[in-house]
Scaffold this active site. Sequence first.
Site, mmCIF file in Angstrom:
data_model
loop_
_atom_site.group_PDB
_atom_site.id
_atom_site.type_symbol
_atom_site.label_atom_id
_atom_site.label_comp_id
_atom_site.label_asym_id
_atom_site.label_seq_id
_atom_site.Cartn_x
_atom_site.Cartn_y
_atom_site.Cartn_z
ATOM 1 N N PRO A 2 0.832 -1.208 0.000
ATOM 2 C CA PRO A 2 0.000 0.000 0.000
ATOM 3 C C PRO A 2 0.863 1.253 0.000
ATOM 4 O O PRO A 2 1.961 1.255 0.539
ATOM 5 C CB PRO A 2 -0.794 -0.125 1.296
ATOM 6 C CG PRO A 2 -0.021 -1.046 2.154
ATOM 7 C CD PRO A 2 0.699 -1.976 1.227
ATOM 8 N N GLU A 3 0.373 2.308 -0.611
ATOM 9 C CA GLU A 3 1.063 3.599 -0.568
ATOM 10 C C GLU A 3 0.309 4.503 0.406
ATOM 11 O O GLU A 3 -0.675 4.083 1.018
ATOM 12 C CB GLU A 3 1.127 4.207 -1.977
ATOM 13 C CG GLU A 3 1.883 3.293 -2.954
ATOM 14 C CD GLU A 3 2.025 3.877 -4.355
ATOM 15 O OE1 GLU A 3 2.132 5.105 -4.478
ATOM 16 O OE2 GLU A 3 2.021 3.104 -5.319
ATOM 17 N N LYS A 58 3.923 5.080 5.783
ATOM 18 C CA LYS A 58 2.971 3.984 5.578
ATOM 19 C C LYS A 58 2.717 3.219 6.879
ATOM 20 O O LYS A 58 2.243 2.090 6.871
ATOM 21 C CB LYS A 58 3.513 3.018 4.526
ATOM 22 C CG LYS A 58 3.747 3.673 3.177
ATOM 23 C CD LYS A 58 4.436 2.702 2.237
ATOM 24 C CE LYS A 58 4.919 3.404 0.989
ATOM 25 N NZ LYS A 58 5.729 2.530 0.133
ATOM 26 N N ARG A 152 2.460 -13.435 4.448
ATOM 27 C CA ARG A 152 3.899 -13.621 4.235
ATOM 28 C C ARG A 152 4.760 -13.204 5.422
ATOM 29 O O ARG A 152 5.990 -13.311 5.375
ATOM 30 C CB ARG A 152 4.329 -12.923 2.952
ATOM 31 C CG ARG A 152 3.681 -13.594 1.740
ATOM 32 C CD ARG A 152 4.073 -12.947 0.447
ATOM 33 N NE ARG A 152 5.512 -13.071 0.182
ATOM 34 C CZ ARG A 152 6.110 -12.502 -0.850
ATOM 35 N NH1 ARG A 152 5.420 -11.770 -1.695
ATOM 36 N NH2 ARG A 152 7.411 -12.657 -1.030
ATOM 37 N N ARG A 195 19.851 12.903 -3.750
ATOM 38 C CA ARG A 195 19.864 11.842 -4.756
ATOM 39 C C ARG A 195 20.082 12.420 -6.150
ATOM 40 O O ARG A 195 19.490 11.969 -7.119
ATOM 41 C CB ARG A 195 18.521 11.074 -4.725
ATOM 42 C CG ARG A 195 18.158 10.400 -3.430
ATOM 43 C CD ARG A 195 18.767 9.021 -3.253
ATOM 44 N NE ARG A 195 18.765 8.166 -4.428
ATOM 45 C CZ ARG A 195 18.091 7.022 -4.528
ATOM 46 N NH1 ARG A 195 17.350 6.595 -3.554
ATOM 47 N NH2 ARG A 195 18.191 6.294 -5.626
ATOM 48 N N ARG A 305 11.016 -0.802 -11.817
ATOM 49 C CA ARG A 305 9.551 -0.845 -11.727
ATOM 50 C C ARG A 305 8.914 -0.552 -13.075
ATOM 51 O O ARG A 305 9.426 0.265 -13.842
ATOM 52 C CB ARG A 305 9.044 0.209 -10.723
ATOM 53 C CG ARG A 305 9.692 0.172 -9.356
ATOM 54 C CD ARG A 305 9.346 -1.088 -8.571
ATOM 55 N NE ARG A 305 7.929 -1.200 -8.290
ATOM 56 C CZ ARG A 305 7.320 -0.695 -7.217
ATOM 57 N NH1 ARG A 305 8.020 -0.028 -6.331
ATOM 58 N NH2 ARG A 305 6.030 -0.872 -7.023
#
Length: 318
Positions: A2-3, A58, A152, A195, A305
């Site tokens: 989920p975001e 999150k 999981r 970055r 992605r």
Amino acid sequence: MPELPEVETIRIGLAKLLPGLEIKDVWHDWTKSFPNAPADVKNFLIGAKVKEVRRRAKVLIIDLSTKYSLIIHLKMTGQLVFVSKNQQKLETRKKKLVKKANSQFLIPNSSEAGRFGGGHPTDSLIGKLPDKSTRVILTFKDGRRLFFNDQRKFGWMRLLPTLEIPEIDFMKKVGPEPLEDDFTLKVFVERLKRRQNSSIKAALLDQSVLAGVGNIYADESLWAAKIHPTIPVKQVSRSKLANLYEAIPTILCLAIEAGGSTDRNYLDAQGKKGSYLSLAKAFRKEGVPCPRCGTIIEKIRVAGRGTHICPKCQKLTK
Ligand SMILES: [Zn+2]
């Protein structure tokens, strides 16, 4: 995973249900899902009342009257399901309603159903609980229960003094909240600069740059700001960054309003599908004309992605 909008949607749902409830008992089957000292559980969880349900990035935070908090990370397959004591009686009625509804996941809401679920979409959201994916059960004094299910087992639920939460590694590293006032253009640009040589998309996905943005909302924001996702951060113009800064919170708010994105049937806290994906302009729209210019949306690969772009609106030049 989920975001931010999906976790926020669960938070909004739980914030209507949990405050005021007193925790009577806790059960867990897997220490990694609930890595807490028995003494802390006895002294600060049992008998505590829920004060507030918050979110940072999150992560969900349930503040307790004991000045401790439960923090919950759903990770890949976690889900939270709140079930009223009359569940069994309601099961029968719900099955009929679900059968009637077109969607297998459509649940009648609130007091009628006595059940709220959010997170990874499995049958555990609507089936009998506990089941084999159940890792933690919180039982409240009035008989209602909160199930933390996680197939999981990557997710976790930790009990910590509320004051210590900002000091844990995760919270120290995580970037600013894109919906908070302190998320300014200056802060955004400074964070991105760390970055400089990464692609702009990889930088957006980095949770230390910005909290809560994942694949869906990165693609949507870059499309909105007309930035090609592979361009290195240092080559993106200041005006494009300003556009991106405007786009991110706008899109996140829109997604929260829509109840998040139903990514493979991702559900919100009432077990309803989020509808943001039907509003998406680029994400998973490959082969469809760009709503802005009519060029066909393409799918490429960026930062490992699947990435969706309009090759005309999002040019490789600055
Ligand atoms: Zn376009």
